[in-house]
Design a protein around this motif. Structure first.
Motif, PDB file in Angstrom:
ATOM      1  N   ASP A 175      -2.764  18.387 -20.031  1.00  0.00           N
ATOM      2  CA  ASP A 175      -3.310  19.707 -20.367  1.00  0.00           C
ATOM      3  C   ASP A 175      -3.764  19.754 -21.819  1.00  0.00           C
ATOM      4  N   LEU A 176      -2.989  19.070 -22.658  1.00  0.00           N
ATOM      5  CA  LEU A 176      -3.253  19.127 -24.102  1.00  0.00           C
ATOM      6  C   LEU A 176      -3.232  17.702 -24.659  1.00  0.00           C
ATOM      7  N   VAL A 177      -4.280  17.346 -25.374  1.00  0.00           N
ATOM      8  CA  VAL A 177      -4.340  16.040 -26.029  1.00  0.00           C
ATOM      9  C   VAL A 177      -4.387  16.272 -27.534  1.00  0.00           C
ATOM     10  N   ILE A 178      -3.398  15.717 -28.214  1.00  0.00           N
ATOM     11  CA  ILE A 178      -3.339  15.879 -29.667  1.00  0.00           C
ATOM     12  C   ILE A 178      -3.696  14.550 -30.319  1.00  0.00           C
ATOM     13  N   ALA A 179      -4.787  14.530 -31.060  1.00  0.00           N
ATOM     14  CA  ALA A 179      -5.148  13.350 -31.847  1.00  0.00           C
ATOM     15  C   ALA A 179      -5.206  13.793 -33.302  1.00  0.00           C
ATOM     16  N   GLY A 180      -5.457  12.854 -34.195  1.00  0.00           N
ATOM     17  CA  GLY A 180      -5.528  13.193 -35.613  1.00  0.00           C
ATOM     18  C   GLY A 180      -6.963  13.433 -36.041  1.00  0.00           C
ATOM     19  N   ARG A 181      -7.129  14.264 -37.050  1.00  0.00           N
ATOM     20  CA  ARG A 181      -8.461  14.537 -37.596  1.00  0.00           C
ATOM     21  C   ARG A 181      -9.173  13.228 -37.926  1.00  0.00           C
ATOM     22  N   GLU A 182      -8.412  12.271 -38.433  1.00  0.00           N
ATOM     23  CA  GLU A 182      -9.009  11.026 -38.914  1.00  0.00           C
ATOM     24  C   GLU A 182      -7.894  10.012 -39.053  1.00  0.00           C
ATOM     25  N   SER A 183      -8.197   8.756 -38.813  1.00  0.00           N
ATOM     26  CA  SER A 183      -7.199   7.712 -39.077  1.00  0.00           C
ATOM     27  C   SER A 183      -7.400   7.247 -40.510  1.00  0.00           C
ATOM     28  N   ILE A 184      -6.315   6.812 -41.161  1.00  0.00           N
ATOM     29  CA  ILE A 184      -6.486   6.442 -42.574  1.00  0.00           C
ATOM     30  C   ILE A 184      -6.955   5.006 -42.741  1.00  0.00           C
ATOM     31  N   ASP A 185      -7.155   4.274 -41.638  1.00  0.00           N
ATOM     32  CA  ASP A 185      -7.727   2.935 -41.816  1.00  0.00           C
ATOM     33  C   ASP A 185      -9.244   2.962 -41.607  1.00  0.00           C
ATOM     34  N   TYR A 186      -9.660   3.272 -40.388  1.00  0.00           N
ATOM     35  CA  TYR A 186     -11.095   3.240 -40.123  1.00  0.00           C
ATOM     36  C   TYR A 186     -11.797   4.507 -40.624  1.00  0.00           C
ATOM     37  N   ASN A 187     -11.030   5.620 -40.741  1.00  0.00           N
ATOM     38  CA  ASN A 187     -11.605   6.889 -41.227  1.00  0.00           C
ATOM     39  C   ASN A 187     -12.799   7.339 -40.416  1.00  0.00           C
ATOM     40  N   GLY A 188     -12.785   7.076 -39.133  1.00  0.00           N
ATOM     41  CA  GLY A 188     -13.963   7.415 -38.350  1.00  0.00           C
ATOM     42  C   GLY A 188     -14.103   8.906 -38.147  1.00  0.00           C
ATOM     43  N   GLY A 189     -12.958   9.572 -37.903  1.00  0.00           N
ATOM     44  CA  GLY A 189     -13.010  10.994 -37.566  1.00  0.00           C
ATOM     45  C   GLY A 189     -13.843  11.218 -36.318  1.00  0.00           C
ATOM     46  N   MET A 190     -13.792  10.277 -35.395  1.00  0.00           N
ATOM     47  CA  MET A 190     -14.668  10.404 -34.231  1.00  0.00           C
ATOM     48  C   MET A 190     -13.949  10.384 -32.896  1.00  0.00           C
ATOM     49  N   VAL A 191     -12.779   9.761 -32.844  1.00  0.00           N
ATOM     50  CA  VAL A 191     -12.122   9.589 -31.547  1.00  0.00           C
ATOM     51  C   VAL A 191     -11.803  10.927 -30.849  1.00  0.00           C
ATOM     52  N   PRO A 192     -11.183  11.913 -31.534  1.00  0.00           N
ATOM     53  CA  PRO A 192     -10.842  13.145 -30.814  1.00  0.00           C
ATOM     54  C   PRO A 192     -12.070  13.836 -30.188  1.00  0.00           C
ATOM     55  N   GLY A 193     -13.134  13.971 -30.957  1.00  0.00           N
ATOM     56  CA  GLY A 193     -14.338  14.628 -30.440  1.00  0.00           C
ATOM     57  C   GLY A 193     -14.945  13.855 -29.281  1.00  0.00           C
ATOM     58  N   MET A 194     -14.912  12.529 -29.393  1.00  0.00           N
ATOM     59  CA  MET A 194     -15.470  11.723 -28.298  1.00  0.00           C
ATOM     60  C   MET A 194     -14.643  11.882 -27.030  1.00  0.00           C
ATOM     61  N   ILE A 195     -13.314  11.934 -27.181  1.00  0.00           N
ATOM     62  CA  ILE A 195     -12.460  12.136 -26.001  1.00  0.00           C
ATOM     63  C   ILE A 195     -12.824  13.468 -25.345  1.00  0.00           C
ATOM     64  N   ALA A 196     -12.974  14.506 -26.187  1.00  0.00           N
ATOM     65  CA  ALA A 196     -13.300  15.831 -25.649  1.00  0.00           C
ATOM     66  C   ALA A 196     -14.637  15.774 -24.908  1.00  0.00           C
TER      67      ALA A 196
ATOM     68  N   VAL B   1      -9.736  30.570 -33.787  1.00  0.00           N
ATOM     69  CA  VAL B   1     -10.529  30.548 -32.554  1.00  0.00           C
ATOM     70  C   VAL B   1      -9.616  30.740 -31.351  1.00  0.00           C
ATOM     71  N   SER B   2     -10.193  31.230 -30.258  1.00  0.00           N
ATOM     72  CA  SER B   2      -9.446  31.307 -29.010  1.00  0.00           C
ATOM     73  C   SER B   2     -10.139  30.429 -27.990  1.00  0.00           C
ATOM     74  N   THR B   3      -9.351  29.764 -27.174  1.00  0.00           N
ATOM     75  CA  THR B   3      -9.909  28.900 -26.145  1.00  0.00           C
ATOM     76  C   THR B   3      -8.859  28.725 -25.054  1.00  0.00           C
ATOM     77  N   THR B   4      -9.095  27.772 -24.154  1.00  0.00           N
ATOM     78  CA  THR B   4      -8.153  27.568 -23.059  1.00  0.00           C
ATOM     79  C   THR B   4      -7.881  26.076 -22.865  1.00  0.00           C
ATOM     80  N   LEU B   5      -6.793  25.778 -22.176  1.00  0.00           N
ATOM     81  CA  LEU B   5      -6.518  24.409 -21.777  1.00  0.00           C
ATOM     82  C   LEU B   5      -7.478  24.066 -20.630  1.00  0.00           C
ATOM     83  N   PRO B   6      -7.783  22.814 -20.348  1.00  0.00           N
ATOM     84  CA  PRO B   6      -7.409  21.630 -21.124  1.00  0.00           C
ATOM     85  C   PRO B   6      -8.133  21.568 -22.474  1.00  0.00           C
ATOM     86  N   LEU B   7      -7.390  21.055 -23.441  1.00  0.00           N
ATOM     87  CA  LEU B   7      -7.864  21.087 -24.829  1.00  0.00           C
ATOM     88  C   LEU B   7      -7.563  19.759 -25.525  1.00  0.00           C
ATOM     89  N   VAL B   8      -8.474  19.355 -26.394  1.00  0.00           N
ATOM     90  CA  VAL B   8      -8.237  18.223 -27.298  1.00  0.00           C
ATOM     91  C   VAL B   8      -8.269  18.777 -28.710  1.00  0.00           C
TER      92      VAL B   8
END
Ligand SMILES: Cc1cc2nc3c(=O)[nH]c(=O)nc-3n(C[C@H](O)[C@H](O)[C@H](O)COP(=O)(O)OP(=O)(O)OC[C@H]3O[C@@H](n4cnc5c(N)ncnc54)[C@H](O)[C@@H]3O)c2cc1C
Ligand SMILES: Nc1ncnc2c1ncn2[C@@H]1O[C@H](COP(=O)(O)O)[C@@H](O)[C@H]1O
Lengths: 319, 248
Positions: B109-130, B164-171
């Motif tokens: 229902d809920l996927v928690i990732a980090g804003r950014e990893s401190i190695d690759y610093n991509g800041g892309m994985v969470p948005g791509m999963i969503a 913001v307000s939203t609903t599950l499923p959420l990343v």
């Protein structure tokens, strides 16, 4: 084929980063021998973009897009890229652009490189330089998909003026259902944000207590700078969390970063190393910040900062 | 509620960054690896949901066997099950593809990732999963409340914050603020003992092409020595900033 660039605006006014990403897009377009198309959403006046290399502006006017929504904005950009047949799409590193970019990457099946600091070193293979390991290194990355998405790091490329003017065209993309709704925004409109600032004045535990921040704010005001702080300062509640910069806080990529009473711990430096020129003011000549800084004053902030404010006021008065 | 926390296995913040094999590989020699700080905030918030509202918490990493100690640490902090997708993390997209498969199989229902990893610093994985799983997405998330399937979240924006307000499923792409530093948990002996008995599933990857490739790394040019200005000669500092550095 034209290079597509998302030129952000705020309350109808183009942001400075919009001009920077336009300049970057122009450099890429020159390498590819093509033109630049900008997408502006609810912007009042986009004529300035011509001066920074944009050939055509797609103006989107839609009240449904007044509040930022990552999915909807990504969708608008996807439709624009498809309409223009764009192979390269450029966005900034603002919080909003970083939010929408991965969604756009999936939508366009475009390989994505973020935190890019230079124009491509080659367009075939498409190779860009990006920061990695929280600014402790750079990584040369190739994007191998047909369509490519690049997020340019703030203040890394600068503004580059070119000849020419932009034509404008209305663009009416379809808007998807909005599932993440903005309820309220809490934003100081009279202050420069750390992300947008060209100069950041930052202070640490050396300031002794929150009651001493008046001079920090005054220095920032004289310079038109944003204020920031080290992590312990926000943990202690002396300053709001939104000012905390460093590895676990906000990244800073300003032209000038002034660190006052900050020791220069590795985690602090990791977040601010992308700033071009660093000045440190610290009583302790052994403070690690002196190794990372370009200019330093070994001295007591309580004397140096007020004196510096006076000198800067005199300097500004002459300008 | 089923929660999945994505865990990136990264060099400790004080690590020396060096490269080998002609600057193409990160030199892991003597480097200590930890849970990515942004993921640790997310995992701690997940534990709060588990304890206060009832939830199961799984953790996942896409990586080789060397990341298992990091996953065990997450189990010791309190996650129920760990999953390791047995493949090298080549680029953000390839990682997101693997994670999307784990999410679809697990029905989270809920996927928690980090804003950014401190190695690759991509800041892309969470948005791509969503994007890949068609879930709602909130980035730079600094507060998260869930009531049934209704979500209220706060995200950091340039110069402020936004609710913001939203609903599950959420990343979410999470960071400090989800919990505070003082809420982070150091695994205790009991947690570490229990973690040894908890399941760590190794699953094989699905086909996924990397869209980008790392060619080589560079270290910033060594910086010249700092120019010191005497505290009673601040005119000189103003002059240097104006004429030499050209920043004011
Ligand atoms: C996982 C992790 C993540 C972290 N992330 C961050 C981060 O994102 N950002 C961050 O900032 N820190 C971070 N830290 C904390 C970091 O390690 C340091 O503890 C912190 O940066 C120190 O803050 P400071 O320089 O304000 O305080 P201090 O280290 O206490 O330094 C104060 C400085 O002020 C000087 N000083 C004292 N009096 C005066 C005076 N009158 N005039 C001038 N100078 C004076 C002193 O000489 C000293 O150098 C992190 C730590 C860890 C473990
Ligand atoms: N190899 C991985 N395995 C699991 N999660 C990951 C991996 N890489 C990145 N993530 C998640 O995605 C977030 C952002 O990573 P990045 O896009 O690399 O900056 C991290 O904080 C993790 O939550």
């Amino acid at each position: 084929m034209s290079v597509l660039v998302y030129t952000e605006s705020e309350q109808g006014k183009l942001k400075k980063t919009a001009l920077e990403v336009a300049s970057y897009a122009k450099a890429v377009a020159n390498q590819l021998g093509t033109t630049v198309t900008a997408v502006a959403i609810n912007a009042n006046d986009t004529s300035e973009l011509g001066k920074y290399g944009v050939d055509k502006v797609l103006n989107v006017t839609n009240a449904g897009l007044d509040a930022f929504n990552a999915k909807a904005y990504a969708d608008v950009l996807k439709q624009a890229a498809e309409k223009e047949g764009s192979k390269v799409v450029i966005v900034s590193s603002s919080a909003d652009s970083k939010y929408l970019a991965p969604l756009l990457s999936v939508g366009l099946e475009a390989g994505f490189a973020s935190n890019v600091v230079e124009a491509p070193s080659s367009t075939s293979p498409f190779t860009v330089k990006r920061t990695a390991f929280t600014n402790k290194a750079f990584n040369m990355t190739t994007i191998n998909t047909d369509v490519k998405l690049v997020a340019v790091s703030n203040n890394s490329f600068g503004l580059v003026e070119s000849e020419g003017s932009a034509t404008a065209e209305d663009f009416s993309p379809s808007i998807p259902e909005i599932n993440v709704k903005v309820e309220s925004v809490d934003k100081a409109t009279d202050k420069v944000s750390i992300a947008d600032a060209e100069i950041v004045v930052s202070a640490g535990r050396g300031m002794k207590g929150p009651e001493n921040w008046g001079m920090i704010e005054e220095l920032a005001e004289v310079l038109g700078a944003a204020t920031a702080c080290s992590k312990p300062v926000s943990d202690l509640g002396w300053r709001p969390h939104s000012e905390h910069v460093g590895q676990t806080g906000k990244p800073v990529a300003s032209n000038l970063y002034i660190a006052i009473g900050i020791s220069g711990a590795i985690q602090h430096l990791a977040g601010i190393n992308a700033s071009k020129v660093k000045v440190v003011i610290n009583t302790d000549p052994e403070a690690p910040f002196f190794k990372a800084a370009d200019y330093g004053v070994v001295g007591d902030a309580f004397e140096v900062v007020p004196a510096l404010i006076e000198k800067l006021k005199a300097f500004k008065a002459q300008q | 509620m089923k929660i999945l926390v994505c865990i990136s296995h990264v060099p400790d913040t004080t690590s020396k960054i060096n490269f080998t094999e002609g600057d193409t590989k990160f030199d892991t020699n003597g480097v200590q690896f930890v849970i990515n700080p942004n993921d640790e905030f997310g995992l701690t918030r997940a534990m709060w949901f588990k304890e206060k509202q009832g939830a199961s918490v799984d953790v996942v990493n896409v990586g080789g066997p060397e990341t298992e100690p990091t996953l065990r640490k997450a189990l010791a902090i309190g996650a129920d099950t760990a999953i390791r997708v047995n493949t090298e993390a080549t680029d953000g997209f390839a990682v997101a593809k693997q994670l999307a498969k784990v999410i679809e199989d697990g029905g989270y229902d809920l996927v928690i990732a980090g804003r950014e990893s401190i190695d690759y610093n991509g800041g892309m994985v969470p948005g791509m999963i969503a994007g890949l799983t068609n879930a709602n997405f909130v980035n730079n998330c600094i507060n998260l409340e869930i009531d049934g399937t209704n979500v209220t979240a706060t995200r950091e924006i340039d110069g402020g914050k936004e609710t913001v307000s939203t609903t599950l499923p959420l990343v979410i792409g999470g960071q400090k603020g989800l919990v505070e530093e003082s809420d982070l948990r150091i695994p205790n002996m009991r947690g570490i003992m229990m973690a040894r008995k908890k399941p760590l599933q190794v699953v094989e990857p699905v086909a996924a092409n990397a869209e980008t490739a790392s060619v080589k790394f560079e270290k910033p040019a060594p910086k010249g020595a700092v120019k010191l200005v005497a505290p009673d000669n601040l005119d000189e500092l103003v002059n240097l900033l104006h004429n030499e550095a050209k920043v004011i």
